[in-house]
Every structure is written in C-alpha cells, then in structure tokens.
Design a protein around this motif. Structure first.
Motif, PDB file in Angstrom:
ATOM      1  N   ARG A 198       0.862  -1.183   0.000  1.00 42.43           N
ATOM      2  CA  ARG A 198       0.000   0.000   0.000  1.00 42.43           C
ATOM      3  C   ARG A 198       0.898   1.233   0.000  1.00 42.43           C
ATOM      4  NH1 ARG A 198      -5.445   1.414   1.935  1.00 42.43           N
ATOM      5  NH2 ARG A 198      -5.311   3.537   2.691  1.00 42.43           N
ATOM      6  N   ASN A 200       1.021   5.072   0.390  1.00 47.22           N
ATOM      7  CA  ASN A 200       0.188   6.132   0.966  1.00 47.22           C
ATOM      8  C   ASN A 200       0.789   7.508   0.701  1.00 47.22           C
ATOM      9  OD1 ASN A 200      -1.735   4.452   2.541  1.00 47.22           O
ATOM     10  ND2 ASN A 200       0.074   3.910   3.758  1.00 47.22           N
ATOM     11  N   ILE A 217      -5.212   8.994   8.305  1.00 50.50           N
ATOM     12  CA  ILE A 217      -5.780   7.651   8.171  1.00 50.50           C
ATOM     13  C   ILE A 217      -6.471   7.317   9.490  1.00 50.50           C
ATOM     14  CG2 ILE A 217      -3.819   6.216   8.900  1.00 50.50           C
ATOM     15  CD1 ILE A 217      -4.243   4.469   6.472  1.00 50.50           C
ATOM     16  N   ASP A 222      -4.051  -3.749  11.266  1.00 52.41           N
ATOM     17  CA  ASP A 222      -3.800  -4.330   9.950  1.00 52.41           C
ATOM     18  C   ASP A 222      -4.299  -5.775   9.937  1.00 52.41           C
ATOM     19  OD1 ASP A 222      -2.643  -1.930   9.266  1.00 52.41           O
ATOM     20  OD2 ASP A 222      -0.577  -2.620   9.466  1.00 52.41           O
ATOM     21  N   LEU A 229       6.777  -1.211   7.365  1.00 57.00           N
ATOM     22  CA  LEU A 229       6.419   0.143   6.936  1.00 57.00           C
ATOM     23  C   LEU A 229       7.654   1.009   6.748  1.00 57.00           C
ATOM     24  CD1 LEU A 229       3.774   2.101   6.721  1.00 57.00           C
ATOM     25  CD2 LEU A 229       4.667   2.995   8.873  1.00 57.00           C
ATOM     26  N   HIS A 276      -3.605   1.809  15.201  1.00 57.06           N
ATOM     27  CA  HIS A 276      -2.739   2.939  14.866  1.00 57.06           C
ATOM     28  C   HIS A 276      -3.480   3.865  13.904  1.00 57.06           C
ATOM     29  CE1 HIS A 276      -1.919  -0.484  12.169  1.00 57.06           C
ATOM     30  NE2 HIS A 276      -1.598   0.391  11.221  1.00 57.06           N
ATOM     31  N   ARG A 286       3.161  13.909   3.323  1.00 58.15           N
ATOM     32  CA  ARG A 286       3.899  12.781   3.903  1.00 58.15           C
ATOM     33  C   ARG A 286       3.668  11.539   3.043  1.00 58.15           C
ATOM     34  NH1 ARG A 286       2.394   8.599   7.550  1.00 58.15           N
ATOM     35  NH2 ARG A 286       4.186   7.830   8.731  1.00 58.15           N
ATOM     36  N   SER A 288       4.261   7.147   2.879  1.00 60.35           N
ATOM     37  CA  SER A 288       4.683   5.903   3.520  1.00 60.35           C
ATOM     38  C   SER A 288       4.351   4.754   2.580  1.00 60.35           C
ATOM     39  CB  SER A 288       3.980   5.703   4.869  1.00 60.35           C
ATOM     40  OG  SER A 288       2.615   5.419   4.678  1.00 60.35           O
ATOM     41  N   ALA A 290       3.592   0.574   2.861  1.00 62.00           N
ATOM     42  CA  ALA A 290       3.382  -0.554   3.776  1.00 62.00           C
ATOM     43  C   ALA A 290       3.380  -1.856   2.974  1.00 62.00           C
ATOM     44  CB  ALA A 290       2.052  -0.391   4.505  1.00 62.00           C
TER      45      ALA A 290
HETATM   46  O1  LIG Z   1       1.402   5.901   6.977  1.00 63.87           O
HETATM   47  C1  LIG Z   1       1.602   5.282   8.015  1.00 63.87           C
HETATM   48  O2  LIG Z   1       2.503   5.589   8.804  1.00 63.87           O
HETATM   49  C2  LIG Z   1       0.706   4.142   8.402  1.00 63.87           C
HETATM   50  C3  LIG Z   1      -0.014   3.527   7.248  1.00 63.87           C
HETATM   51  C4  LIG Z   1      -0.894   2.406   7.660  1.00 63.87           C
HETATM   52  O3  LIG Z   1      -1.171   2.201   8.813  1.00 63.87           O
HETATM   53  C5  LIG Z   1      -1.441   1.490   6.644  1.00 63.87           C
HETATM   54  O4  LIG Z   1      -1.267   1.735   5.439  1.00 63.87           O
HETATM   55  O5  LIG Z   1      -2.075   0.483   7.059  1.00 63.87           O
END
Ligand SMILES: O=C(O)CCC(=O)C(=O)O
Ligand SMILES: [Fe+2]
Length: 350
Positions: A198, A200, A217, A222, A229, A276, A286, A288, A290
């Motif tokens: 994923r 993000n 989010i 999960d 991550l 989370h 930002r 990320s 995953a």
């Molecule tokens: O962006 C993040 O730090 C967390 C992302 C997340 O929890 C997810 O994609 O399930």
C-alpha cells in the motif's frame, strides 16, 4: 498549474459540507495523546554475528516488543538502501501525476479500486481520512510478467516486495519460534502473490486549522501477519499503548514493523495487533509504503481464542463491516464465546 492538473484529490471540495458542519460533527471522546516517543529499536545485525547469545537476546527483544507494543523498528534489516530509495522515488513520481490520471491509471495492471482517496462512506468529519493510496495486491504485479509495460514502478515494486518479504518471513519465523510454533507455516502459506503493498500519500491538509484532530488515516489494525512500513521523516503515525495515543518519532534508518490481526489470533493473543492512525499535517505532505505479509485466502487460522477462520473469510467480514458500519470490527467478531469451542465453524464458513 491548472486546477484540473493538480495531483491532490478534491478532498476539501468533496467533503465541504462535512468540514463546515459543526453541530452534527460530534467527536467521540479521544484518548489523551502522549508526547512523541521512540519505538523499541532492534538491531538485526545481532542475529547474524555468529554469537548465539546475541542471537537469542535479539530474538527475545523482537518477541517482547511484539507482546508489549505490537510495534517496533529495525535497523540493519538487510534491505539495501537503494531498493528503499528507488521505491520512494517511484512512489513520489506516481503521486505527482494529476489526480484525474491517478483515478484511471492504466499503465499498470493494478486491479480496479487500487487507487483510493478520502473516505467514500464518511458521514461526519471524524470519519474522514485526508489521504490517497494505491492498495496493490502483488498478484497484480506478478501476473503482469516481468516488466510487461516496461514500467519502472511495477518492477520497482516487485524488487521492493522480494526484499521486504524476506524480512517479514524472517521476523515471522522468529516470532513463531518464540511461542513454540512451526516456523515453516509462513513459507507454506504466505506466497509472493498473496501479499499486498500500500503506497500512501497524505497531502497537506489546510483544514487542520478548523479541525485540529483531522486524521490522515483512521484508527485501524492491519489484517495481516506482519506489516513492514517505510515512512519518511515528517511524522504523524500514532499508536495505542497502555490506553494512550503515542506519536512515533521517525527514524530515517529504521523500518517499522507491526503485528497484524492474523498473528494476534495465531499466537492466541500473545502478540498484539495494535490500533494505529496517522494525523493530518497542515504544512507538509507525507509518504509511507506498507508491505502486508499475508497468506493465501484459503489459509485457515487456528486459535484457542478465536473461531477458526480462513484469511478469505476474515477479509470478507472486514469488507462487509466497513460497508455496513463505516469501520472495521476485526478480530472481536471471531472471539470464541465463553464456554465455546474454537473449532466451531462460522456460519457459511469452512
Ligand atoms: O502511513 C503510516 O505511517 C501508516 C499507514 C498504515 O497504517 C497502513 O497503510 O495500514
Ligand atoms: Fe496500518
């Protein structure tokens, strides 16, 4: 740049009514936020020094963090930095594309619905996720064959997945060993094509001024065994620890690992799949990425605490609950009733 070429999904316009509404915007009581803190930091080099004491101590740290935090970070994880850097660069390039193009992104063989933004089901501002994502089953990428579109993004994702899955497998094996379970389980059930990536992006959120509690989010756990991550240096990830939200301090050298629902069930609640969320940011975007380490859909999770369920059933239940209630209910759906038997079949199930 003309408005129609903006990379940002039209969050502010689409959710204008939710954002401007006040009276109907009841906000549920929040857990207090504790200050930013460092997650347990584990140096995986200790596993490979040929020193059995250090090896054992490192495995214990991994198990302890998974029991107490459900989250930890790892350094010297064995994933070459260029693999992570290229993944990030490709991710940024992908999200820089105009929104209209991302919505119909055809260059990749991503299945329909891979691109998501906001919260289609939101009925109040507290359910709104200020983010966009490509949620990609790796079967989409692997099915398209080696680089069928000569596409650097899909080949980069494939390379990233190959490396990160090795790390996930190693950690899952250690966690299994620490509770006296078969480590080979993951090799048999978590296939390259059964996992997900994923990507993000959390766009700048001007609405934070009006709604300081706006989220990037929504709180969730999960639905996998283990998540790896890769986050950038902006921060915003928070997790629940001892009834408080804790803000995770970004560490540029570390990857974050968290336990998912399947591991919590399979370990009989020894390891914790912890809620989370990400808070929105008024100034900086930002990113990320995953990696969700998942088994094939027909894999059955046996547990003393939960009714036995296949991963496919679990996913379906999560999807149905999101549809019906606007949020995931998760493992509690599968709890064995007091005095019940964990081997009892779910209705319409196995
Ligand atoms: O962006 C993040 O730090 C967390 C992302 C997340 O929890 C997810 O994609 O399930
Ligand atoms: Fe997550």
């Amino acid at each position: 740049m003309a408005a129609r070429e903006s990379p940002d999904p039209p969050l502010e316009i689409t959710y204008k009514n939710l954002i401007s509404g006040t009276t109907q915007n009841y906000r549920r009581p929040e857990l207090p936020v504790v200050e930013e803190c460092e997650l347990p930091l584990i140096d995986l080099k200790e596993l490979d020094l040929g020193d059995s004491e250090k090896n054992l101590a490192c495995k214990k740290l991994i198990a302890e963090a998974s029991r107490e935090w459900g989250f930890f970070q790892v350094i010297n994880h064995g994933i070459p930095s260029h693999v992570l850097e290229i993944m990030r660069a490709e991710q940024v390039k992908l999200f820089e594309k105009p929104f209209e193009e991302k919505k119909t992104y055809k260059d990749l063989n991503f299945s329909a619905g891979s691109y998501r933004w906001g919260t289609p089901s939101a009925t109040n501002v507290n359910q709104l996720s200020w983010s966009e994502a490509f949620h990609v089953p790796l079967s989409d990428i692997l099915a398209s064959g080696p680089n069928i579109h000569n596409n650097t993004l899909s080949s980069t994702m494939e390379q990233f997945a190959a490396r990160v899955s090795e790390l996930a497998k190693k950690l899952a094996g250690i966690l299994a060993e620490e509770i006296g379970k078969k480590t080979g389980f993951f090799e048999e059930t978590c296939l390259p094509s059964s996992c997900y990536i994923r990507l993000n992006r959390y766009p700048v959120c001007p609405v934070v001024v009006q709604h300081p509690q706006m989220l990037g989010i929504m709180p969730h756990t999960d639905s996998d065994f283990v998540t790896v991550l890769q986050q950038d240096g902006i921060g915003g990830l928070q997790l629940v620890k001892d009834g408080n939200w804790i803000a995770v301090k970004p560490n540029p050298h570390a990857l974050i690992i968290n336990i998912g629902d399947l591991f919590q069930a399979w370990s009989n609640d020894v390891y914790k799949s912890v809620e989370h969320r990400v808070v929105a940011n008024a100034e900086k975007e930002r990113f990320s990425a995953a990696y969700f380490y998942c088994p094939s859909k027909d894999t059955v999770i046996e547990s003393d605490v939960y009714k036995r369920f296949s991963f496919g059933e679990f996913k379906k239940q999560v999807e149905d609950d999101v549809q019906t209630f606007g949020h995931k209910i998760g493992l509690s759906r599968f709890l064995v009733p007091p005095g019940g038997s964990s081997s009892s079949s779910l209705s319409g199930g196995l």
